[in-house]
Design a protein around this motif. Structure first.
Motif, mmCIF file in Angstrom:
data_model
loop_
_atom_site.group_PDB
_atom_site.id
_atom_site.type_symbol
_atom_site.label_atom_id
_atom_site.label_comp_id
_atom_site.label_asym_id
_atom_site.label_seq_id
_atom_site.Cartn_x
_atom_site.Cartn_y
_atom_site.Cartn_z
ATOM 1 N N THR A 38 0.846 -1.186 0.000
ATOM 2 C CA THR A 38 0.000 0.000 0.000
ATOM 3 C C THR A 38 0.887 1.243 0.000
ATOM 4 O O THR A 38 1.963 1.257 0.595
ATOM 5 C CB THR A 38 -0.924 0.057 1.225
ATOM 6 O OG1 THR A 38 -0.117 0.013 2.396
ATOM 7 C CG2 THR A 38 -1.889 -1.090 1.246
ATOM 8 N N GLN A 62 -1.450 -0.587 -4.114
ATOM 9 C CA GLN A 62 -2.721 0.077 -3.819
ATOM 10 C C GLN A 62 -2.428 1.423 -3.187
ATOM 11 O O GLN A 62 -1.665 1.497 -2.227
ATOM 12 C CB GLN A 62 -3.531 -0.746 -2.816
ATOM 13 C CG GLN A 62 -3.986 -2.082 -3.333
ATOM 14 C CD GLN A 62 -4.770 -2.842 -2.290
ATOM 15 O OE1 GLN A 62 -4.541 -2.676 -1.103
ATOM 16 N NE2 GLN A 62 -5.687 -3.660 -2.733
ATOM 17 N N ALA A 63 -3.034 2.455 -3.730
ATOM 18 C CA ALA A 63 -2.938 3.765 -3.083
ATOM 19 C C ALA A 63 -4.164 3.916 -2.198
ATOM 20 O O ALA A 63 -5.256 3.519 -2.583
ATOM 21 C CB ALA A 63 -2.897 4.858 -4.125
ATOM 22 N N THR A 64 -3.982 4.428 -0.996
ATOM 23 C CA THR A 64 -5.128 4.477 -0.095
ATOM 24 C C THR A 64 -5.681 5.871 0.128
ATOM 25 O O THR A 64 -6.792 6.011 0.626
ATOM 26 C CB THR A 64 -4.765 3.906 1.288
ATOM 27 O OG1 THR A 64 -3.741 4.703 1.836
ATOM 28 C CG2 THR A 64 -4.291 2.482 1.172
ATOM 29 N N ASP A 65 -4.928 6.911 -0.186
ATOM 30 C CA ASP A 65 -5.490 8.240 0.070
ATOM 31 C C ASP A 65 -5.495 9.128 -1.169
ATOM 32 O O ASP A 65 -6.532 9.619 -1.567
ATOM 33 C CB ASP A 65 -4.777 8.927 1.233
ATOM 34 C CG ASP A 65 -3.285 8.727 1.198
ATOM 35 O OD1 ASP A 65 -2.757 8.388 0.120
ATOM 36 O OD2 ASP A 65 -2.630 8.911 2.227
ATOM 37 N N VAL A 66 -4.345 9.343 -1.752
ATOM 38 C CA VAL A 66 -4.303 10.151 -2.965
ATOM 39 C C VAL A 66 -3.524 9.363 -4.009
ATOM 40 O O VAL A 66 -3.048 8.265 -3.735
ATOM 41 C CB VAL A 66 -3.631 11.530 -2.728
ATOM 42 C CG1 VAL A 66 -4.367 12.303 -1.661
ATOM 43 C CG2 VAL A 66 -2.179 11.387 -2.372
ATOM 44 N N VAL A 67 -3.398 9.948 -5.193
ATOM 45 C CA VAL A 67 -2.668 9.266 -6.249
ATOM 46 C C VAL A 67 -1.184 9.209 -5.874
ATOM 47 O O VAL A 67 -0.604 10.207 -5.450
ATOM 48 C CB VAL A 67 -2.847 10.008 -7.583
ATOM 49 C CG1 VAL A 67 -2.129 9.280 -8.688
ATOM 50 C CG2 VAL A 67 -4.311 10.162 -7.907
ATOM 51 N N GLU A 82 -3.830 4.955 -8.702
ATOM 52 C CA GLU A 82 -4.942 5.749 -8.179
ATOM 53 C C GLU A 82 -5.668 4.932 -7.120
ATOM 54 O O GLU A 82 -5.768 3.708 -7.252
ATOM 55 C CB GLU A 82 -5.915 6.088 -9.306
ATOM 56 C CG GLU A 82 -5.460 7.229 -10.154
ATOM 57 C CD GLU A 82 -6.556 7.698 -11.094
ATOM 58 O OE1 GLU A 82 -7.714 7.791 -10.667
ATOM 59 O OE2 GLU A 82 -6.240 7.956 -12.257
ATOM 60 N N PRO A 83 -6.177 5.575 -6.083
ATOM 61 C CA PRO A 83 -6.953 4.833 -5.102
ATOM 62 C C PRO A 83 -8.136 4.151 -5.792
ATOM 63 O O PRO A 83 -8.819 4.764 -6.598
ATOM 64 C CB PRO A 83 -7.444 5.915 -4.131
ATOM 65 C CG PRO A 83 -6.452 7.003 -4.261
ATOM 66 C CD PRO A 83 -6.032 6.996 -5.707
ATOM 67 N N GLY A 84 -8.321 2.868 -5.494
ATOM 68 C CA GLY A 84 -9.425 2.134 -6.100
ATOM 69 C C GLY A 84 -9.051 1.408 -7.371
ATOM 70 O O GLY A 84 -9.810 0.598 -7.863
ATOM 71 N N ILE A 85 -7.891 1.737 -7.943
ATOM 72 C CA ILE A 85 -7.447 1.032 -9.142
ATOM 73 C C ILE A 85 -6.055 0.488 -8.842
ATOM 74 O O ILE A 85 -5.062 1.208 -8.980
ATOM 75 C CB ILE A 85 -7.410 1.968 -10.369
ATOM 76 C CG1 ILE A 85 -8.746 2.712 -10.498
ATOM 77 C CG2 ILE A 85 -7.093 1.183 -11.614
ATOM 78 C CD1 ILE A 85 -8.776 3.726 -11.609
ATOM 79 N N SER A 86 -5.975 -0.750 -8.387
ATOM 80 C CA SER A 86 -4.656 -1.259 -8.021
ATOM 81 C C SER A 86 -3.883 -1.658 -9.275
ATOM 82 O O SER A 86 -4.476 -1.967 -10.307
ATOM 83 C CB SER A 86 -4.786 -2.426 -7.053
ATOM 84 O OG SER A 86 -5.620 -3.408 -7.591
ATOM 85 N N CYS A 107 2.815 13.926 -4.333
ATOM 86 C CA CYS A 107 1.604 13.520 -3.620
ATOM 87 C C CYS A 107 1.335 14.346 -2.371
ATOM 88 O O CYS A 107 0.437 14.043 -1.607
ATOM 89 C CB CYS A 107 1.702 12.051 -3.247
ATOM 90 S SG CYS A 107 3.044 11.684 -2.114
ATOM 91 N N GLY A 108 2.109 15.385 -2.128
ATOM 92 C CA GLY A 108 1.872 16.202 -0.948
ATOM 93 C C GLY A 108 3.187 16.755 -0.419
ATOM 94 O O GLY A 108 4.239 16.582 -1.037
#
Lengths: 158, 355
Positions: A38, A62-67, A82-86, A107-108
């Motif tokens: 993750t 898997q991304a869990t918060d942002v891309v 992207e979150p939701g697209i592993s 990413c931040g």
């Protein structure tokens, strides 16, 4: 006398040469590592992947918060998660050593510190370096014990 | 001895006067002319010279202010250039519904622009379509397209959704639980269902009524089929076939893209309700994410609901559950496509239909 001293070091020099030059077997039977990794702000989990040379790594990201992104140094593998697209990545660990993987999408704020590492064992260079250091240390101690340095003469001012 | 000749002193005085003048000019240049020229260029000259009106939109995460500006007024037929930039994390920019305008992702430091023309007055939504925060779905802005003849008039709204209207008129509570008392054992298969339906010949009356696939729940259809003489397992296979019959490869592909982009982060890529965003649900109790995402692969909760109920939930949102409203983003057809796609989590598709 001087020759004696040098000769006494011969076993250590021999050992050092063996450590440097011996061809160590790389063939641990290759296995497949199936890892779900993750990526969240600002770390990969697991942060370190340890595999053996020749192993196949099947990574599900898997991304869990942002891309986030995943870029593996040395192997040149890059993907965007992207979150939701592993994303699936598969590669054979055919380069020995330690390689960093890092987030490749800004990413931040702490994005530059989002780093993990892939360790491909056996890291022969590292093992040889450790062995060589140990031999040199042992040799030095042995030499100093056998031929203690002369005590410095005391300078008297009387 | 005199330090300076009279002549040199005069020249000095002259220079002193000129110096003051120069200082004054410099001061005016810096304080007045410079700001006027910079601001004048940015806000007067540049827009006047540009062939289209450019609107700069800063797209920040909702906690950081969302879209700025989040409301844009455009005359019908006018071409505007929307320029998106991002200050914090990557976002995805799309304009909809039904415009097929997806700019893809905009990363911090990137700028993406698009020229758009809306021929008819109406309302459109620009939105983030890449998960960017627990509040991601709140990241929306509106584009109000007004009629240039009557710029003061509000654009006509699309009117209420006929499906939601009809549900309300019939007194259907779309939030009521709809458990199936007799869920199937194992996964019903559309491939097996084809033969069952062929052998059956005539279908029960409820399955020939208009719009049955949307208004009837699979559980009700199953009851009718069992009453008509099928075994329980056969009846579920027949239901699987009937419910998935309209899926073709193209719709399946579009629906799965929509699902991955918009639903999977919470409901899970496998439809099990265990999406990545659901994992941190307890950390965001203050963010109206009050309920766990629904598992679409659970037959006992899925099969008791009809298509129109799922359609209504998708478009209206979950009302306090954390489920966003997708009405302003999806066209009705896209919504139906997603509803059809949900059935594929409980039924096995016929491999011939496969993606």
């Amino acid at each position: 006398m001087k020759r004696d001293r040098l000769l006494s070091l011969a076993p250590f020099v021999g050992l050092a040469l063996v450590i440097l030059l011996i061809p160590l077997p790389l063939t641990v039977k290759p296995v497949t590592h199936v890892v779900t990794m993750t990526a969240d702000q600002f770390a990969f989990d697991p942060p370190v992947l340890r595999v053996n040379y020749g192993d196949r790594v099947r990574l599900t990201l898997q991304a869990t918060d942002v891309v986030h992104g995943f870029y593996l140094d040395g192997y040149g593998i890059e993907t965007r998660v992207e979150p939701g697209i592993s994303q699936q990545i598969e590669f054979v660990a055919d380069q020995i050593g330690k390689y960093r993987f890092r987030c490749s999408v800004s990413c931040g704020t702490l994005h530059p510190f989002m780093i993990g590492e892939l360790v491909v064992n056996p890291n022969l260079t590292f093992a040889r370096a450790v062995g060589l250091t140990a031999v040199i240390l042992a040799g030095t101690l042995f030499y100093l014990r056998r031929f203690p340095p002369r005590e410095p003469r005391e300078h008297t001012t009387a | 001895m005199r330090l300076m000749s009279e002549k040199r002193l005069d020249r000095f005085r002259l220079v002193e006067g000129r110096g003051e003048l120069l200082a004054m000019v410099a001061l005016i240049l810096v304080v007045v002319v410079l700001p006027i020229s910079v601001l004048g260029y940015q806000f007067v000259l540049r827009p006047a010279l540009a062939d289209v009106r450019t609107i700069d939109v800063m797209a920040a995460a909702p906690e950081a202010g969302g879209f700025q500006p989040d409301a844009i007024r455009v005359a019908a037929g006018e071409t505007v250039r929307l320029r998106f930039s991002v200050p914090d994390v990557p976002h995805g920019i799309a304009i909809g519904p039904g415009l097929d305008l997806d700019l893809g992702h905009v990363d911090p430091g990137q700028v993406k622009e698009v020229d758009v023309t809306f021929p008819e007055p109406g309302r459109y939504t620009f939105y983030c379509n890449s998960w960017c925060s627990p509040n991601h779905w709140r990241m929306r802005g509106t584009i109000e397209v007004y009629d240039p003849q009557t710029p003061e008039a509000l654009p006509a709204s699309d009117g209420p959704d006929p499906v939601l209207e009809s549900l309300t008129a019939r007194g259907v509570d779309i939030d009521a639980p709809h458990e199936t008392p007799m869920p199937p054992h194992g996964r019903p298969s559309a491939a097996r269902g084809v033969d069952v339906v062929k052998q059956m010949g005539e279908l029960p009356a409820v399955l020939t009524a208009p719009e049955w696939r949307r208004t009837l729940s699979p559980a009700k259809a199953w009851e009718a089929l069992v009453t008509a003489g099928l075994s329980q397992a056969e009846a579920w296979d027949a239901v699987a076939y009937l419910w998935l019959a309209e899926m073709d490869a193209e719709r399946l592909k579009r629906a799965s893209t929509l699902y991955a982009k918009n639903c999977a982060a919470c409901h899970g890529e496998a439809g099990d309700g265990q999406g990545v965003a659901a994992r941190s649900l307890d950390q965001h109790a203050d963010m109206n994410m009050l309920e766990e995402p629904v598992a679409f692969n659970n037959p006992s909760t899925m099969l008791g609901g009809s298509g129109e109920i799922y359609y209504a939930k998708l478009r209206r949102g979950g009302m306090g559950t954390g489920m966003p409203s997708f009405g302003p983003i999806f066209t009705p057809d896209e919504t139906w496509m997603l509803v059809d796609y949900l059935w594929a989590f409980v039924f096995d598709l016929d491999p011939n239909q496969g993606p």
